[in-house]
Motif scaffolding. Sequence first.
Motif, PDB file in Angstrom:
ATOM      1  N   GLY A   5       0.838  -1.083   0.021  1.00 32.91           N
ATOM      2  CA  GLY A   5       0.062  -0.038   0.173  1.00 32.91           C
ATOM      3  C   GLY A   5       0.776   1.279   0.019  1.00 32.91           C
ATOM      4  N   PHE A   6       0.177   2.352  -0.381  1.00 34.87           N
ATOM      5  CA  PHE A   6       1.054   3.482  -0.466  1.00 34.87           C
ATOM      6  C   PHE A   6       1.773   4.121   0.897  1.00 34.87           C
ATOM      7  N   LYS A   7       1.145   3.826   2.095  1.00 35.69           N
ATOM      8  CA  LYS A   7       1.628   4.407   3.455  1.00 35.69           C
ATOM      9  C   LYS A   7       3.043   3.641   3.486  1.00 35.69           C
ATOM     10  N   GLU A   8       2.969   2.254   3.218  1.00 34.77           N
ATOM     11  CA  GLU A   8       4.072   1.483   3.447  1.00 34.77           C
ATOM     12  C   GLU A   8       5.417   1.813   2.844  1.00 34.77           C
ATOM     13  N   THR A  16      -2.631   9.297   1.124  1.00 40.84           N
ATOM     14  CA  THR A  16      -2.954   8.018   1.085  1.00 40.84           C
ATOM     15  C   THR A  16      -4.595   7.581   1.317  1.00 40.84           C
ATOM     16  N   ALA A  17      -4.975   8.564   2.197  1.00 36.46           N
ATOM     17  CA  ALA A  17      -6.502   8.580   2.350  1.00 36.46           C
ATOM     18  C   ALA A  17      -7.147   9.170   1.183  1.00 36.46           C
ATOM     19  N   LEU A  18      -6.602  10.149   0.652  1.00 39.69           N
ATOM     20  CA  LEU A  18      -7.269  10.753  -0.634  1.00 39.69           C
ATOM     21  C   LEU A  18      -7.177   9.694  -1.648  1.00 39.69           C
ATOM     22  N   LEU A  19      -6.360   8.742  -1.960  1.00 41.88           N
ATOM     23  CA  LEU A  19      -6.058   7.779  -2.997  1.00 41.88           C
ATOM     24  C   LEU A  19      -7.338   6.868  -2.565  1.00 41.88           C
ATOM     25  N   LYS A  20      -7.392   6.434  -1.248  1.00 42.90           N
ATOM     26  CA  LYS A  20      -8.237   5.480  -0.809  1.00 42.90           C
ATOM     27  C   LYS A  20      -9.642   5.743  -1.336  1.00 42.90           C
ATOM     28  N   GLY A  23     -10.484   5.024  -4.654  1.00 42.79           N
ATOM     29  CA  GLY A  23     -10.510   3.481  -5.054  1.00 42.79           C
ATOM     30  C   GLY A  23      -9.201   3.101  -5.345  1.00 42.79           C
ATOM     31  N   ILE A  24      -7.892   3.770  -4.830  1.00 42.32           N
ATOM     32  CA  ILE A  24      -6.554   3.234  -5.194  1.00 42.32           C
ATOM     33  C   ILE A  24      -6.074   2.981  -4.074  1.00 42.32           C
ATOM     34  N   VAL A  25      -5.713   1.527  -3.751  1.00 44.65           N
ATOM     35  CA  VAL A  25      -5.116   1.028  -2.517  1.00 44.65           C
ATOM     36  C   VAL A  25      -3.839   0.472  -2.392  1.00 44.65           C
ATOM     37  N   GLN A  26      -3.616  -0.074  -3.653  1.00 42.93           N
ATOM     38  CA  GLN A  26      -2.563  -0.764  -4.014  1.00 42.93           C
ATOM     39  C   GLN A  26      -1.580  -0.215  -5.119  1.00 42.93           C
ATOM     40  N   ARG A  97      -6.857  18.935  -3.969  1.00 44.47           N
ATOM     41  CA  ARG A  97      -7.974  19.589  -3.501  1.00 44.47           C
ATOM     42  C   ARG A  97      -8.271  20.227  -2.314  1.00 44.47           C
ATOM     43  N   GLN A  98      -7.309  19.400  -1.222  1.00 48.19           N
ATOM     44  CA  GLN A  98      -7.748  19.614   0.215  1.00 48.19           C
ATOM     45  C   GLN A  98      -6.578  20.232   0.640  1.00 48.19           C
ATOM     46  N   SER A  99      -5.475  20.813  -0.139  1.00 50.26           N
ATOM     47  CA  SER A  99      -4.247  21.364   0.275  1.00 50.26           C
ATOM     48  C   SER A  99      -4.156  22.923  -0.297  1.00 50.26           C
ATOM     49  N   ASP A 100      -3.384  23.578   0.133  1.00 49.13           N
ATOM     50  CA  ASP A 100      -3.231  25.099  -0.495  1.00 49.13           C
ATOM     51  C   ASP A 100      -2.091  25.046  -1.578  1.00 49.13           C
TER      52      ASP A 100
END
Length: 397
Positions: A5-8, A16-20, A23-26, A97-100
């Motif tokens: 996964g991306f966190k690893e 990682t949460a945004l990707l999830k 639907g992108i987890v792997q 989208r959720q950043s500056d």
Amino acid sequence: MKLPGFKELGVSEALTALLKGNGIVQATPVQAEAIPPLVQGLDVIARAKTGTGKTLAFLLPILDKIRPDRPVPQALIMAPTRELALQITEEARKLTRQSDIKILAVYGGQDVEKQLRKLEGGRHLIIGTPGRLLDHMRRGTLALGGVNMLVLDEADQMLHMGFLDEVESVITAIPSRRQTMLFSATMPEPIKQLAASYMKQPLDIVIKSGSPIPLDNIRQQVIECTDRTKEEALKALIERDRPYLAIIFCRTKRRVSKLSDALREAGYDCDELHGDLSQNKREAVMKTFREAKLQLLVATDVAARGLDVEGVTHVFNYDMPLDVDSYIHRIGRTGRAGGKGLAITFASPRDRAGLEMIERGISQRLERRRFEKGEFGEAKFATGTGGGARAGEAREA
């Protein structure tokens, strides 16, 4: 082997949460190999073909390192075509989208004054084509002194298109204390020399893949028909499958316009994409298609280069592709990011040689169906001249 996964891999929890959420987890192989050294700040050369997920491989480490409180360009991504620059920009905007973090795409065919106003507003990430980047540098409107991350995407294409001198001119304007990332499908000698001149002990990653697209996610089928019955067969398939999003490929701009008009007349949500459209019109069409406000997109190969849209369930080869690479590129617009897709190629008797060439190129015999009319004029798809291996199932639309 299960990919991590991306966190690893060292990607932040926020990304990682945004990707999830999308639907992108792997991670894909190129992401799994490239992200950890890029997170560490190393220079990386990655040899990977189109469709392998390389855009996220460089975007994720870059976005995690950009400091929004510094209102100067900190990362520069160079791409050979405006279509690819736009595709990368779309991906980057989804992730910010959720950043500056402020992003600017810089490419030909755009309003220069509009670009200038955006540059004056302070942009953190610049994505552009070599010629337009150089144009801004010569005008004195783009300062690259704060750039500490540089990406050369599809470097071999930049070489083939004759952009290498412009690329070098841009590189030399960036401080040498930077992280450089080079992504390329192949490594011709001039690209090797470029890497040797401008990169610091780069880690060389090679992603071996028989094809740039994971074809096992795509069910491939041939519909045997005549040129005269092709349009009717297409409409019958659209009615049968009700695709969520579909791309229909034609060989020429004229064929695209003619088919697009016919489908609109039949009541379908449809638009066209080809080289004669203005840049504004092309962007408007793509935005509508990405937002699924448009069901069918009729396109030429050239216009669809670098086209990457989530949720494409069907690809129709209305006209036979000219070669195996074009076939793989076309059908690869579906079945992406682990999804399933259906690719249908229409073949008349005179397309037999082209069909055999494609089957040899992908080492697979394609499943065939024959378009027929039933007793009461209804469309039927009978078993064709030969069977073929099914690669996955088409996703339910």
